[in-house]
Design a protein around this motif. Structure first.
Motif, PDB file in Angstrom:
ATOM      1  N   UNK A  86      39.869  36.657  42.009  1.00 21.05           N
ATOM      2  CA  UNK A  86      38.726  36.488  42.920  1.00 21.05           C
ATOM      3  C   UNK A  86      37.925  35.230  42.587  1.00 21.05           C
ATOM      4  N   UNK A  87      37.920  34.870  41.303  1.00 26.65           N
ATOM      5  CA  UNK A  87      37.213  33.651  40.865  1.00 26.65           C
ATOM      6  C   UNK A  87      38.058  32.390  41.101  1.00 26.65           C
ATOM      7  N   UNK A  88      39.280  32.586  41.604  1.00 27.90           N
ATOM      8  CA  UNK A  88      40.123  31.432  41.908  1.00 27.90           C
ATOM      9  C   UNK A  88      41.094  31.033  40.800  1.00 27.90           C
ATOM     10  N   UNK A  93      47.906  47.700  32.171  1.00 28.65           N
ATOM     11  CA  UNK A  93      48.313  48.505  33.338  1.00 28.65           C
ATOM     12  C   UNK A  93      47.195  48.597  34.368  1.00 28.65           C
ATOM     13  N   UNK A  94      45.957  48.711  33.883  1.00 31.11           N
ATOM     14  CA  UNK A  94      44.834  48.858  34.819  1.00 31.11           C
ATOM     15  C   UNK A  94      44.658  47.583  35.653  1.00 31.11           C
ATOM     16  N   UNK A  95      44.949  46.430  35.043  1.00 30.43           N
ATOM     17  CA  UNK A  95      44.993  45.182  35.816  1.00 30.43           C
ATOM     18  C   UNK A  95      43.668  44.655  36.320  1.00 30.43           C
ATOM     19  N   UNK A  96      42.560  45.110  35.724  1.00 27.45           N
ATOM     20  CA  UNK A  96      41.266  44.675  36.284  1.00 27.45           C
ATOM     21  C   UNK A  96      40.929  43.233  35.946  1.00 27.45           C
ATOM     22  N   UNK A  97      41.424  42.728  34.810  1.00 27.47           N
ATOM     23  CA  UNK A  97      41.164  41.310  34.519  1.00 27.47           C
ATOM     24  C   UNK A  97      41.838  40.411  35.572  1.00 27.47           C
ATOM     25  N   UNK A  98      43.163  40.560  35.812  1.00 27.14           N
ATOM     26  CA  UNK A  98      43.778  39.718  36.846  1.00 27.14           C
ATOM     27  C   UNK A  98      43.093  39.846  38.210  1.00 27.14           C
ATOM     28  N   UNK A 129      32.599  34.708  34.591  1.00 25.06           N
ATOM     29  CA  UNK A 129      31.539  33.694  34.789  1.00 25.06           C
ATOM     30  C   UNK A 129      31.598  32.630  33.696  1.00 25.06           C
ATOM     31  N   UNK A 130      31.754  33.104  32.465  1.00 20.44           N
ATOM     32  CA  UNK A 130      31.783  32.182  31.324  1.00 20.44           C
ATOM     33  C   UNK A 130      32.935  31.194  31.463  1.00 20.44           C
TER      34      UNK A 130
END
Lengths: 261, 261
Positions: free
Chosen positions: B154-156, B144-149, B122-123
């Motif tokens: 999703x935010x474009x 490895x978890x890849x949650x940031x990408x 959001x920031x």
């Protein structure tokens, strides 16, 4: 609560940066190679509920901060603290300390509360055996309360403090200046605050101090050195951090070294 | 618990310096002139009970750190925390986060837990509207978890990460090196750790990153700058600190300024 829940407790908030500084010293004084090696800690900081300690000692405000400190100690114990310290020199004035100690006793608390002031006097006796003349830098509240000189004289030290004008200058400039005092700007400390602290150190040195107690938890943020020239700078917060580790888990306490910063 | 007891809660200990860093950012982002102006805060740090997040995600260790994090959250709530944050990016991996969220839900907890990762996305959207390409620096667990990408896409945003060799180097040198990694030496950060971090930043810049997420709570200790050259450096811990203040007492939140450090 089980042994697994046991923690070191910190009463912060007086002031807030002093609580963090103690928590940081706990980490720095711990023998650790991984995250998991560090000791369990709980830091409570309710600054809005702890009246200014100096204002109380000077009679500007009649609300004793002891009540809020007592509540903090009980809360720490509720969540498993077995040993605790208060990151504020001024809160150790007998007018404050005797009140929360009495309340703790009446509540049948089992918490082991470390006394930063007597631990600092012990430390001076053990780590600086050649020192006779000790200077004290502090808030004006601690200065007026006079508990450091009283205790240190019992240990056989000659004690030197600033005169009232020097003391007021240190308090107003280094600690409480609303623009650059350490209470509002701690990381990094402003050049003006550092200068006022060094002036205080030099005034005590001129009067013969061989060791100086940095007797307000914000002062060592501005004077991180353990030795300045040939004068020991003793940080009661660092002594408190080391005592908390010693009491909680002695084998994790780093050996003492005057040459570190 | 009354309104008077309400506090901001911090789950620290993962790692211990990251918890302190978040607590410090809470102070720095608060509008305050005296000790009493700062917000009530509770920091719990039980590092010995929180298994290494990366080891769990990589399958090196099968104990999910979610259980200890859940216990910390419940303890914070017991002492009055109404809003809380977890000072660890890697702990926000769905394999960990979904477990403690489920437990919180089942316990009927009323705690408002801030999600550092979506607040960071959001920031980025709000504070850097011209940015399309975002790089991520992190532990190898978060990598490895890849949650940031996943979330940033999703935010474009177009998302860039290090290749495996670069990522392993950053993780081993800057964060976990047993002699000079930030996990063992944070104040001050070693020259070697800083160098490995800057190398990571430069690798992401070469691949086109206009903004970089410092996606491990220890990384911003080594990169305190908000802008490096013409690249935004977004510190999720700083975003989390600001979100905690916003949720607890919005009028005490300092205005945002890219030029500060």
């Amino acid at each position: 609560m089980t042994q697994r829940d046991a923690k070191i407790g910190i009463v912060g908030g007086a002031g807030p940066y002093a609580g963090l500084d103690l928590a940081q010293k706990l980490l720095q004084q711990t023998i650790a190679k991984t995250d998991q090696d560090y000791l369990p800690t709980l830091l409570i900081s309710t600054p809005g509920l702890i009246e200014d300690r100096t204002d109380f000692l000077l009679g500007v405000n009649e609300n004793n901060p002891a009540d809020a400190i007592y509540n903090n100690l009980r809360d720490l114990e509720k969540l498993g603290a077995t040993v605790a310290g208060i990151a504020c020199n001024t809160a150790h004035a007998p007018e404050i300390r005797n009140v929360f100690l009495e309340k703790l006793k009446n509540s049948k608390s089992k918490l082991k509360l470390v006394d930063m002031i007597s631990e600092t006097a012990d430390f001076l006796s053990n780590a600086c055996p050649e020192v006779n003349i000790v200077g004290v830098l502090s808030t004006i509240g601690t200065w007026k309360a006079g508990f450091y000189p009283t205790l240190l004289e019992k240990y056989g030290f000659n004690v030197i403090t600033l005169n009232e004008k020097e003391q007021q200058h240190l308090h107003n400039e280094a600690l409480f200046n609303p623009l650059y005092g350490i209470k509002v700007q701690a990381y990094p400390v402003s050049a003006q605050a550092r200068e006022a602290l060094i002036e205080g150190v030099n005034n005590l040195k001129k009067k013969g101090a061989q060791a100086i107690i940095l007797g307000c938890t914000e002062i060592p943020i501005g004077i991180p050195e353990r030795v300045l020239g040939n004068t020991y700078c003793v940080d009661p917060g660092l002594v408190l951090a080391r005592t908390l580790i010693r009491e909680f888990c002695n084998e994790k306490l780093l050996p003492w070294n005057w040459n570190e910063k």
